[in-house]
Scaffold this motif. Structure first.
Motif, mmCIF file in Angstrom:
data_model
loop_
_atom_site.group_PDB
_atom_site.id
_atom_site.type_symbol
_atom_site.label_atom_id
_atom_site.label_comp_id
_atom_site.label_asym_id
_atom_site.label_seq_id
_atom_site.Cartn_x
_atom_site.Cartn_y
_atom_site.Cartn_z
ATOM 1 N N LYS A 190 77.218 24.353 -42.923
ATOM 2 C CA LYS A 190 76.011 24.663 -42.213
ATOM 3 C C LYS A 190 75.094 25.776 -42.935
ATOM 4 N N GLU A 191 75.990 26.921 -43.183
ATOM 5 C CA GLU A 191 75.081 27.761 -44.098
ATOM 6 C C GLU A 191 74.584 27.214 -45.301
ATOM 7 N N ARG A 192 75.303 26.377 -46.086
ATOM 8 C CA ARG A 192 74.472 25.771 -47.414
ATOM 9 C C ARG A 192 73.409 25.054 -47.001
ATOM 10 N N TYR A 193 73.673 24.247 -45.879
ATOM 11 C CA TYR A 193 72.564 23.222 -45.749
ATOM 12 C C TYR A 193 71.324 24.274 -45.265
ATOM 13 N N ALA A 194 71.566 25.310 -44.639
ATOM 14 C CA ALA A 194 70.676 26.212 -43.980
ATOM 15 C C ALA A 194 69.733 26.641 -45.624
ATOM 16 N N ARG A 195 70.505 26.844 -46.368
ATOM 17 C CA ARG A 195 70.061 27.445 -47.766
ATOM 18 C C ARG A 195 69.453 26.261 -48.777
ATOM 19 N N GLY A 196 69.316 25.189 -48.180
ATOM 20 C CA GLY A 196 69.046 23.926 -48.997
ATOM 21 C C GLY A 196 69.803 23.327 -49.869
ATOM 22 N N ILE A 197 70.916 23.575 -49.653
ATOM 23 C CA ILE A 197 71.832 22.980 -50.680
ATOM 24 C C ILE A 197 72.479 21.800 -49.957
ATOM 25 N N GLN B 33 80.715 26.758 -43.337
ATOM 26 C CA GLN B 33 80.302 26.753 -44.784
ATOM 27 C C GLN B 33 79.165 25.544 -44.997
#
Ligand code: CP
Ligand code: NVA
Length: 305
Positions: free
Chosen positions: A27-34, A25
């Protein structure tokens, strides 16, 4: 009560699952700029007595991206190198920082720190275990294979700290693990004794790498001489003949076999250049995932989740 992560036997199956989910989660959030800055104002200390590229930088960047800070200390530059007792250093550092990651030779030193520290202590590699590595590696297996439960992992190489953590993980999670080591470089029987009785049926030991990789979903290798064993390398190169992970050995594994290595790799020794440079290799994702998994570990230990 504070929790430490000294070996994977410190974790229950649910703890593993929580860490895998959270790391994916994050990793995904970081990729979305969160930016998840849940550790604002918190400080991680790192005491390393051995070299590191990935683990050190993954811990430092993980901490910074979570809003906190990291202080790296070479053990040589601290009073530990002038024989200040571990218990004194641990008590003092507990007054300054919120978590301590340690890379040492003797595993007992990390245990001693954990006993005296009032903050969580994380094993960032000892001669005995490398727990954070295997957590991020299983995260990578989940990403590529959709899970770890029905996966057969084959270890081909030295009976070292990394395979010890694989044995701990298989013991708790129950996946199939085949460990192939040369005769005089086998896993310490103490590590096998630590595996649960139930797990012992999932973990098979052999001296035959070809046998180990048969139908394997994952083939994992690591250097033949770990840090501190460099003087033995020439002797080991002879003893490890036939244990190189190369295309010929992999022809016995599943067609979609995933080859893994914690890195750094020694091309032409435990792994061939062609396997390391294969365009479908996962080594670089494996290395990246250390940062995301370290975030999940830090969050869990520092916030007590
Ligand atoms: N895999 C790993 O622990 O790498 P470093 O030694 O570079 O930290
Ligand atoms: N077994 C290796 C792992 C390095 C990440 C070592 O201890 O040197």
């Amino acid at each position: 009560m504070k929790k430490d992560l000294l070996s994977l036997l410190d974790l229950e199956k649910d703890d593993f699952e929580t860490l895998f989910k959270r790391a994916i989660q994050l990793k995904e959030r970081y990729a979305r700029g969160i930016l998840d800055t849940l550790l604002t104002g918190k400080t991680l200390g790192l005491i390393f007595d051995k070299k590191s590229t990935r683990t050190r930088v993954a811990f430092e960047t993980a901490m910074i991206q979570l809003g906190g800070h990291a202080i790296y200390m070479s053990a040589q530059d601290t009073q530990i190198s002038r024989n200040e007792p571990a218990k004194d250093t641990a008590r003092v550092l507990s007054r300054y920082i919120d978590c301590l990651a340690m890379r040492t030779f003797d595993h007992a030193l990390v245990e001693e720190f954990a006993q005296s520290a009032t903050i969580p202590v994380i094993n960032a590699l000892t001669d005995s275990f490398h727990p954070c590595q295997i957590l991020s590696d299983i995260m990578t297996i989940i990403e590529y294979k959709g899970g770890y439960k029905d996966v057969k992992v084959a270890w081909v190489g030295d009976g070292n700290n990394v395979v010890n953590s694989w044995i701990n993980a298989a013991s708790v999670l129950g996946f199939d693990l085949v460990v192939a080591c040369p005769e005089n470089y086998q896993v310490n029987p103490r590590i096998i004794d630590m595996a649960s009785l139930e797990a012992k049926s999932n973990i098979v030991f052999t001296n035959d790498p070809k046998d180990a990789v048969k139908n394997a979903d994952v083939v994992y290798t690591d250097v033949w001489a770990s840090m501190g064993e460099e003087d033995e390398l020439s002797k080991r190169i002879i003893a490890f003949e036939g244990f190189q992970v190369n295309k010929a050995l992999l022809s016995g594994a599943k067609d979609d076999v995933m080859v893994m290595h914690c890195l750094p790799a020694h091309r032409g020794e435990e792994i061939s250049e062609a396997v390391l440079e294969d365009k479908n290799s996962v080594f670089w994702d494996q290395a990246e995932n250390k940062r995301h998994m370290h975030k999940a570990i830090l969050e869990s230990l520092i916030l007590g989740n």
